[in-house]
Design a protein around this motif. Sequence first.
Motif, PDB file in Angstrom:
ATOM      1  N   PRO A 159      51.203  14.596  -3.682  1.00 16.80           N
ATOM      2  CA  PRO A 159      49.824  14.979  -3.930  1.00 16.80           C
ATOM      3  C   PRO A 159      49.063  15.338  -2.661  1.00 16.80           C
ATOM      4  N   THR A 160      49.357  14.649  -1.535  1.00 21.53           N
ATOM      5  CA  THR A 160      48.643  14.951  -0.297  1.00 21.53           C
ATOM      6  C   THR A 160      48.992  16.329   0.231  1.00 21.53           C
ATOM      7  N   ALA A 161      50.206  16.798  -0.069  1.00 18.43           N
ATOM      8  CA  ALA A 161      50.591  18.148   0.335  1.00 18.43           C
ATOM      9  C   ALA A 161      50.057  19.180  -0.651  1.00 18.43           C
ATOM     10  N   GLU A 162      49.949  18.786  -1.917  1.00 14.71           N
ATOM     11  CA  GLU A 162      49.493  19.707  -2.947  1.00 14.71           C
ATOM     12  C   GLU A 162      47.979  19.871  -2.945  1.00 14.71           C
ATOM     13  N   MET A 163      47.263  18.851  -2.516  1.00 15.78           N
ATOM     14  CA  MET A 163      45.808  18.884  -2.544  1.00 15.78           C
ATOM     15  C   MET A 163      45.211  20.121  -1.866  1.00 15.78           C
ATOM     16  N   PRO A 164      45.617  20.463  -0.631  1.00 11.11           N
ATOM     17  CA  PRO A 164      45.041  21.666  -0.004  1.00 11.11           C
ATOM     18  C   PRO A 164      45.336  22.941  -0.780  1.00 11.11           C
ATOM     19  N   VAL A 165      46.496  23.026  -1.424  1.00 11.68           N
ATOM     20  CA  VAL A 165      46.858  24.215  -2.197  1.00 11.68           C
ATOM     21  C   VAL A 165      45.938  24.352  -3.409  1.00 11.68           C
ATOM     22  N   VAL A 166      45.732  23.245  -4.111  1.00 15.49           N
ATOM     23  CA  VAL A 166      44.816  23.255  -5.257  1.00 15.49           C
ATOM     24  C   VAL A 166      43.408  23.607  -4.795  1.00 15.49           C
ATOM     25  N   ALA A 167      42.962  22.981  -3.717  1.00 12.53           N
ATOM     26  CA  ALA A 167      41.609  23.207  -3.217  1.00 12.53           C
ATOM     27  C   ALA A 167      41.400  24.656  -2.800  1.00 12.53           C
ATOM     28  N   ALA A 168      42.399  25.246  -2.146  1.00 14.69           N
ATOM     29  CA  ALA A 168      42.284  26.640  -1.722  1.00 14.69           C
ATOM     30  C   ALA A 168      42.158  27.564  -2.926  1.00 14.69           C
ATOM     31  N   ALA A 169      42.928  27.287  -3.986  1.00 12.46           N
ATOM     32  CA  ALA A 169      42.867  28.111  -5.194  1.00 12.46           C
ATOM     33  C   ALA A 169      41.503  27.999  -5.869  1.00 12.46           C
ATOM     34  N   VAL A 170      40.983  26.771  -5.962  1.00 13.34           N
ATOM     35  CA  VAL A 170      39.670  26.569  -6.564  1.00 13.34           C
ATOM     36  C   VAL A 170      38.589  27.234  -5.727  1.00 13.34           C
ATOM     37  N   PHE A 171      38.682  27.072  -4.418  1.00 10.87           N
ATOM     38  CA  PHE A 171      37.707  27.660  -3.492  1.00 10.87           C
ATOM     39  C   PHE A 171      37.604  29.171  -3.686  1.00 10.87           C
ATOM     40  N   LEU A 172      38.745  29.835  -3.788  1.00 11.85           N
ATOM     41  CA  LEU A 172      38.742  31.285  -3.984  1.00 11.85           C
ATOM     42  C   LEU A 172      38.095  31.668  -5.304  1.00 11.85           C
ATOM     43  N   GLU A 173      38.305  30.849  -6.343  1.00 11.39           N
ATOM     44  CA  GLU A 173      37.705  31.142  -7.644  1.00 11.39           C
ATOM     45  C   GLU A 173      36.189  30.996  -7.619  1.00 11.39           C
ATOM     46  N   LEU A 174      35.678  30.151  -6.738  1.00 14.69           N
ATOM     47  CA  LEU A 174      34.238  29.907  -6.687  1.00 14.69           C
ATOM     48  C   LEU A 174      33.480  30.948  -5.881  1.00 14.69           C
ATOM     49  N   ILE A 175      34.184  31.748  -5.102  1.00 15.31           N
ATOM     50  CA  ILE A 175      33.524  32.726  -4.246  1.00 15.31           C
ATOM     51  C   ILE A 175      33.077  33.928  -5.066  1.00 15.31           C
ATOM     52  N   GLY A 176      31.826  34.322  -4.881  1.00 13.88           N
ATOM     53  CA  GLY A 176      31.280  35.497  -5.551  1.00 13.88           C
ATOM     54  C   GLY A 176      31.019  36.619  -4.567  1.00 13.88           C
ATOM     55  N   LYS A 177      30.645  37.766  -5.097  1.00 10.19           N
ATOM     56  CA  LYS A 177      30.387  38.948  -4.270  1.00 10.19           C
ATOM     57  C   LYS A 177      29.232  38.678  -3.299  1.00 10.19           C
ATOM     58  N   ASP A 178      29.454  39.007  -2.038  1.00  6.11           N
ATOM     59  CA  ASP A 178      28.451  38.888  -0.982  1.00  6.11           C
ATOM     60  C   ASP A 178      27.989  37.445  -0.753  1.00  6.11           C
ATOM     61  N   ASP A 179      28.834  36.484  -1.111  1.00 11.18           N
ATOM     62  CA  ASP A 179      28.475  35.080  -0.902  1.00 11.18           C
ATOM     63  C   ASP A 179      28.389  34.736   0.579  1.00 11.18           C
ATOM     64  N   ARG A 180      27.545  33.772   0.859  1.00 11.63           N
ATOM     65  CA  ARG A 180      27.472  33.182   2.193  1.00 11.63           C
ATOM     66  C   ARG A 180      28.009  31.766   2.050  1.00 11.63           C
ATOM     67  N   ILE A 181      29.046  31.444   2.808  1.00  9.59           N
ATOM     68  CA  ILE A 181      29.776  30.190   2.625  1.00  9.59           C
ATOM     69  C   ILE A 181      29.614  29.300   3.848  1.00  9.59           C
ATOM     70  N   GLY A 182      29.189  28.076   3.632  1.00  7.21           N
ATOM     71  CA  GLY A 182      29.087  27.113   4.712  1.00  7.21           C
ATOM     72  C   GLY A 182      30.341  26.258   4.777  1.00  7.21           C
ATOM     73  N   VAL A 183      30.874  26.063   5.974  1.00  2.19           N
ATOM     74  CA  VAL A 183      32.111  25.313   6.157  1.00  2.19           C
ATOM     75  C   VAL A 183      31.893  24.226   7.200  1.00  2.19           C
ATOM     76  N   ALA A 184      32.321  23.007   6.879  1.00  6.46           N
ATOM     77  CA  ALA A 184      32.250  21.910   7.838  1.00  6.46           C
ATOM     78  C   ALA A 184      33.599  21.780   8.543  1.00  6.46           C
ATOM     79  N   TRP A 185      34.029  20.568   8.838  1.00  9.95           N
ATOM     80  CA  TRP A 185      35.215  20.402   9.665  1.00  9.95           C
ATOM     81  C   TRP A 185      35.995  19.186   9.209  1.00  9.95           C
ATOM     82  N   GLY A 186      37.101  18.949   9.875  1.00 11.61           N
ATOM     83  CA  GLY A 186      37.930  17.798   9.572  1.00 11.61           C
ATOM     84  C   GLY A 186      39.329  18.191   9.144  1.00 11.61           C
TER      85      GLY A 186
END
Length: 336
Positions: A103-130
């Motif tokens: 699951p710890t290896a799969e988590m980033p893959v799932v998160a990346a897929a969800v993240f891409l689905e949430l992005i809309g046209k001309d979105d401004r995205i804030g990103v933190a760190w860690g």
Amino acid sequence: MNNVEINHSGTIRMPIRSTDQVLHKAAWLYYTHGMRQDEVAKHLDISRASVATYLRRARETGIVNIATSTQLFADDVLARQLEDAAGLKAVWIVPEDRHALDPTAEMPVVAAAVFLELIGKDDRIGVAWGRTVYHIADVMPFADLQGVTVVQLCGNLGAPYSYRPDQCTTEIARRLNAQGINFYAPLVLSSERLAQELRQEPVIQEQLATIPHCTLALYSVGGIEADSHLVKCGALTAEELRVLGEAGAAGVIAGQVIDRDGQLMDCAHNRRCISADLDSIRSIPKRMMVVQEDEKLEPLVAAIKGGFASHLIVTASMARRLLERLGSATVAAKTE
């Protein structure tokens, strides 16, 4: 009221897709909550015709059957229950019973897929760190999202430190073929006076002023343990963080320490930080939080209380622990 039955074949499933999730949520609200179709449509921000279509598809494909005694896909139901309990817009669960899959290896893959689905046209995205955000960036598929802007939510860290804010922002922007805007200031200054003066610089003021215009944020919540990121990067000593914990600190959002209710701690560290105002972060419509470490229950509870998550990705075990904690808190509040 009728219940919902979801067939369970026992096979390994891919992470639920956006359309599948809306279908499941529509059925959940209609059958389990007893909402009318127009109420479901309003709750999910879709048309009533779409609700009727989703419910019909759910029955026709065998995903949903109306019955008097039922069994649902445990992870999907757990996600819906957690959405209800925490007031979240959407929850994705990464199962931990997938035989050899980690699951710890799969988590980033799932998160990346969800993240891409949430992005809309001309979105401004804030990103933190860690570490979590860095791993998401590392596995994110390449996409051509010109018109999208990725901005750094907080100041930067020293060069030797891994998972720096500028690295996360730059790599995500590169993967999306988007414009990347880095924060040209340190995360933590050596004095409160210097931090206050730097915040008054026009370029810093301009960058901070754009944070409320973000439509999507991607981050995790940090812990306050002795080996936390704030200690590793030299922003605080383990002893200073321990003292903050005794004073009520529970977690870290974009480099800033929050208390158990998710509010900004009144402490010297926060006054020395160059980071997005927490109210600005809360104002971002889609706040995607990803938490995979078992020890982050307390920071996650604080982050949810503080309104820092609208969309959440967690492991099944963390979801169950979080649901139990939120349920206990609700019972306690009613008995006071």
